[in-house]
Structure formats: C-alpha cells, structure tokens
Design an enzyme around this catalytic site. Structure first.
Site, PDB file in Angstrom:
ATOM      1  N   ASN A 186      41.450  50.114  23.902  1.00 41.87           N
ATOM      2  CA  ASN A 186      40.143  50.773  24.014  1.00 41.87           C
ATOM      3  C   ASN A 186      40.274  51.911  25.021  1.00 41.87           C
ATOM      4  OD1 ASN A 186      37.454  51.352  25.231  1.00 41.87           O
ATOM      5  ND2 ASN A 186      36.767  49.761  23.819  1.00 41.87           N
TER       6      ASN A 186
ATOM      7  N   THR B 224      36.633  50.517  19.380  1.00 44.99           N
ATOM      8  CA  THR B 224      35.493  51.096  20.088  1.00 44.99           C
ATOM      9  C   THR B 224      34.422  50.024  20.234  1.00 44.99           C
ATOM     10  OG1 THR B 224      33.892  52.893  20.227  1.00 44.99           O
ATOM     11  CG2 THR B 224      34.445  52.143  18.004  1.00 44.99           C
ATOM     12  N   GLU B 225      33.790  49.955  21.422  1.00 45.95           N
ATOM     13  CA  GLU B 225      32.945  48.789  21.716  1.00 45.95           C
ATOM     14  C   GLU B 225      31.649  48.750  20.924  1.00 45.95           C
ATOM     15  OE1 GLU B 225      34.087  50.914  24.092  1.00 45.95           O
ATOM     16  OE2 GLU B 225      32.619  51.199  25.704  1.00 45.95           O
ATOM     17  N   ASN B 226      31.283  49.854  20.279  1.00 47.32           N
ATOM     18  CA  ASN B 226      30.101  49.776  19.414  1.00 47.32           C
ATOM     19  C   ASN B 226      30.437  49.205  18.041  1.00 47.32           C
ATOM     20  OD1 ASN B 226      31.460  52.329  19.340  1.00 47.32           O
ATOM     21  ND2 ASN B 226      29.808  53.140  18.080  1.00 47.32           N
TER      22      ASN B 226
ATOM     23  N   SER C 296      32.382  42.504  19.097  1.00 48.04           N
ATOM     24  CA  SER C 296      33.137  43.553  19.780  1.00 48.04           C
ATOM     25  C   SER C 296      33.402  43.181  21.238  1.00 48.04           C
ATOM     26  CB  SER C 296      32.372  44.871  19.701  1.00 48.04           C
ATOM     27  OG  SER C 296      33.199  45.928  20.101  1.00 48.04           O
TER      28      SER C 296
END
Lengths: 216, 225
Positions: free
Chosen positions: B25, B48-50, B90
């Site tokens: 990330n 990606t954290e979304n 996530s």
C-alpha cells in the site's frame, strides 16, 4: 418479500429529526447523492451523521452541513471539506474522529451483535485518550465501541426486486457495512433487475439487510 | 523548499526496499511516486484502502471513471486479476498483517521508530484516515520523506513532538541523504549519500543513531540542492 420501492423524496418519510444516520461513500464515490439531496430539501434536522467524510464544500453531505442540520459527525477524514473545520471551530457541530479501520470494524460490529472490540490501532496515541486499553500477548490494544444507526443511506449499483445488492468498483467502500449496522436501510441504485437475474455468487449484500430501494 | 528531483530521488530509493511479489500500500505524497520506480521484472501487487487489489496506473483523461479511485481520490485503472472489496475487508487486510509493506510519508520520526504523520499541535485537524491502521498492520513500514521540513527544520528527532500515528512501528526510513533501519527501539544508519559526511548528516539529524558496520555509500547526486 420484495423491497419497498420509493422515490428519493418519498423515502425521506422514514427519517425523523434527531436520527442517527449512516451515509456511505469515500470522497464522493459511493455516496447516495440523490438521497442526500432529497434529505437536504426536507425540514428534518439535528442529525448525528456517521460517514467517512462530510462531502466536499457544497457537495453531498456538505450541503446538509451548510444548512446547519448536522449536530454531530462521526468519521475518519473531514479534511476534504474545510467547512467542517469552520463549523467545528464555531461550536456548531461535535466531531468524533476515528481511525478508518476502527470506523469500519465499528460498523461491522454494530451489524453483527458485537458491542465493542479491541484493536491495536491508535494505541499510545491521542485518539486512544480516555479509552480503555489492555495488553494481550505483550501488545497494547484499545477498546472501541460498535456503531449503530436508525437509518442508513447507501449506494449500490444494481438491486433485484428482493433487494439483493451488487456494487460497482471502488464505490462499494462502506456501503455493505452500513446496510448491516442500521435499523432501516434505504438504497439508491442505478438499476433494479428482476429476481433471479443476479448471480447469487456475486451478491454482496443479501436482501434481508435492505428495506427501501430508490433508483438514481 | 524541496525540488521534484529530490522527491523522486527519495521515491526511487524507497522502491528498492520492495521485494518481488510484495502486497503493498502506497501512502500519499512521495510514496505515490514509488510506483514509477518499481523494477520492471518485479510483480508488485498494489492495494488501496478504499477497497481494491491490483491497482493499475493513472488512466488517460478519456477513460477516467469517478468510481475507480485510490485513497487520495485520484483516478486509477484496474490490472488483470484485480478484486474489489468493502472497507471492512480492506482494513482486515491492513490491520490483520496481510500487507507485506507500506510506503508512507511522515511529519516526524523518532529514534525509537515512532511516527507522527497526521496532526500538528495548535491546529485543528479533523482527518486521520487509514494511516494508523496501515502502520500498525503492515509487516514492513517504509517511511519515505525529506530529511528536513520545507522550512529546514529537523524531522528525525529523539522523540516526536507532534501527535503520534503509531509507536515503534517504523522499520525503514528513506530520505534524500540516508537510509536508516529500526529494530527494538534502536535506529541504525545503513546507507549515506556520497554528497555528505557522517558529521554533516549528524548535524541535521537530532535523533541518536548507530552506524551499521557495513555502511553503504550511495551516489545520490540529484539530492544536492
């Protein structure tokens, strides 16, 4: 039983002043913008809003903020809308800031019958101040409480008649978690398709979490 | 003020810390530049954290999709083998220790490996986002940052004076002048740019650090400014 179909305006009849609302989306992606706009047009007020962001200036939840209807905001990143900072400085809103992973887990716990949970995130930082901390196997953890809401306003890509939901790319984000954590779930979708046409393996939110469908 | 060349120099060196096959990330700022310098024969899987794995490069302007974005809300593309998931999954990936590495920016780093990256004292900061979860959960935390603030003040300190993101989670610190490793609360210099001496480095680094016996001297001429 099929989900109830309403227009965005009609769906607002299920919301009361003073309600705790969850609103999906990351930035403006996956925000149910039609539902938020319909909410802005009502006279309802005094909301606690649980949402990752409070829109951007004059967009999405930014409109609800600018009309003075948000009493408290619970989320992770309000920096995208400087109006939140201004309202906070003026004492117009309360703000509760959570690390984003804690926010997600609090939503998941809220929908799963778990009242609180321990997470390593934020241990030893200002965001853990006043929260119970406990050591497991030599590591510090923070006790965080679940989040629940009266109503969630969420965005999905497609629903079937029953209310089974599929999502679109990174617009999924917090929406499935919020559908689980609220007493009543109102979903804005791009399209409603007949029961039996969604691949059951692809359904992300089973229909039992969905109450009202609004087409965008 | 730092030039783009310095920022790219840091990103290029930070990319060398990644290993073939890593799930990674990239944070905002200099870390987003790291993607330009990943060796072409490496398979790096970007998260990606979304809610996505196998993030692809920025799309051309005519194929931008507003619902395909990264955590900085910039348009991205989808590589073959991509998957989407909700934010809960996530952050399970992040906090659960399933990321091999994160490259993240910093406001301050302490000699014990504490990181401050989200708030400045005296200013109302209403955003923390995913940084705390990322740093606590990733197996290796690689901080990529300029050695000094843009006003020329030190960032690498005996202890952080800004609110912490996490305690003792930094593993590697890459700046335009040096690379440090952290282990059990101790900071060790492992690489220094050939453009400065150890004394010059110490003069701009208030943090106490040891020097690795196998210290490398690296050519970083683009870092001179």
């Amino acid at each position: 039983m099929p989900a109830i179909r309403k227009t965005a305006e009609e769906a607002m009849e299920y919301i009361r002043s003073g309600n705790t609302l969850m609103v999906g989306g990351f930035g403006l992606s996956g925000v149910p913008l039609k539902l938020v706009d319909a909410l802005v047009k009502t006279d309802l007020t005094d909301f606690t809003v649980i949402s990752n962001n409070i829109g951007t200036p004059g967009q999405g939840l930014g409109k609800l903020l600018n009309t003075g209807r948000i009493k408290k905001a619970v989320g992770t990143y309000f920096t995208t809308n400087p109006d939140v900072g201004t309202a906070y400085q003026q004492g117009k809103i309360e703000v509760e800031l959570l690390p984003q992973g804690t926010f997600c887990e609090a939503l998941r716990a809220g929908g799963s019958g778990i009242p609180a949970f321990y997470t390593p995130t934020a241990a030893g930082t200002e965001l853990a101040a006043g929260k119970e901390q406990r050591v497991f196997d030599g590591q510090s953890y923070v006790l965080e409480k679940a989040l629940k809401a009266d109503v969630s306003l969420i965005k999905a890509h497609k629903a079937d008649d029953l209310g089974n939901l599929v999502y679109y790319k990174t617009a999924r984000n917090f929406n499935p978690l919020m559908a689980m954590a609220s007493d009543l779930t109102i979903v804005e979708v791009d399209e409603i398709v007949p029961k039996g046409t969604l691949d059951p393996e692809a359904v992300i939110t089973p229909h039992l979490f969905v109450d009202i469908l609004v087409t965008g | 003020m730092y030039t783009q060349e310095v920022r790219h120099s840091i990103a290029r060196r930070a990319a060398q810390e990644l290993r073939d096959g890593d799930i990674v990330n990239l944070g905002i700022g200099i870390p987003t530049l790291v993607n330009n310098y990943i060796p072409s024969d490496f398979n790096i899987h970007l998260h990606t954290e979304n809610g996505m794995l196998e993030v692809g490069p920025s799309p051309s302007p005519d194929s931008v999709d507003p619902n395909l974005i990264n955590a900085s809300r910039q348009p991205i593309s989808e590589l073959p083998g991509a998957s989407y998931f909700d934010s809960g999954m996530s952050f399970s990936i992040m906090r659960g220790g399933h990321l091999d590495a994160t490259v993240i920016g910093a406001l301050q780093v302490s000699q014990a490996g504490d990181l401050a990256s989200w708030a400045v004292p005296g200013r109302t900061v209403l955003g923390v986002g995913g940084a705390m979860d990322l740093v606590v959960g990733a197996k290796r935390v690689i901080v990529a940052t300029t050695h000094l603030t843009k006003d020329g003040n030190p960032k690498i300190l005996p202890s952080c004076t800004y609110p912490l993101t996490a305690k003792q989670e930094v593993d590697v610190l890459v700046t335009e002048h040096a690379v440090f490793h952290f282990s059990e609360g101790q900071m060790t210099l492992v690489e220094i740019g050939e453009h400065l001496t150890l004394e010059e480095l110490k003069a701009i680094t208030p943090a106490g650090f040891g020097v690795h016996p196998g210290l490398t001297v690296a050519k970083r001429k683009e870092a001179i400014h």
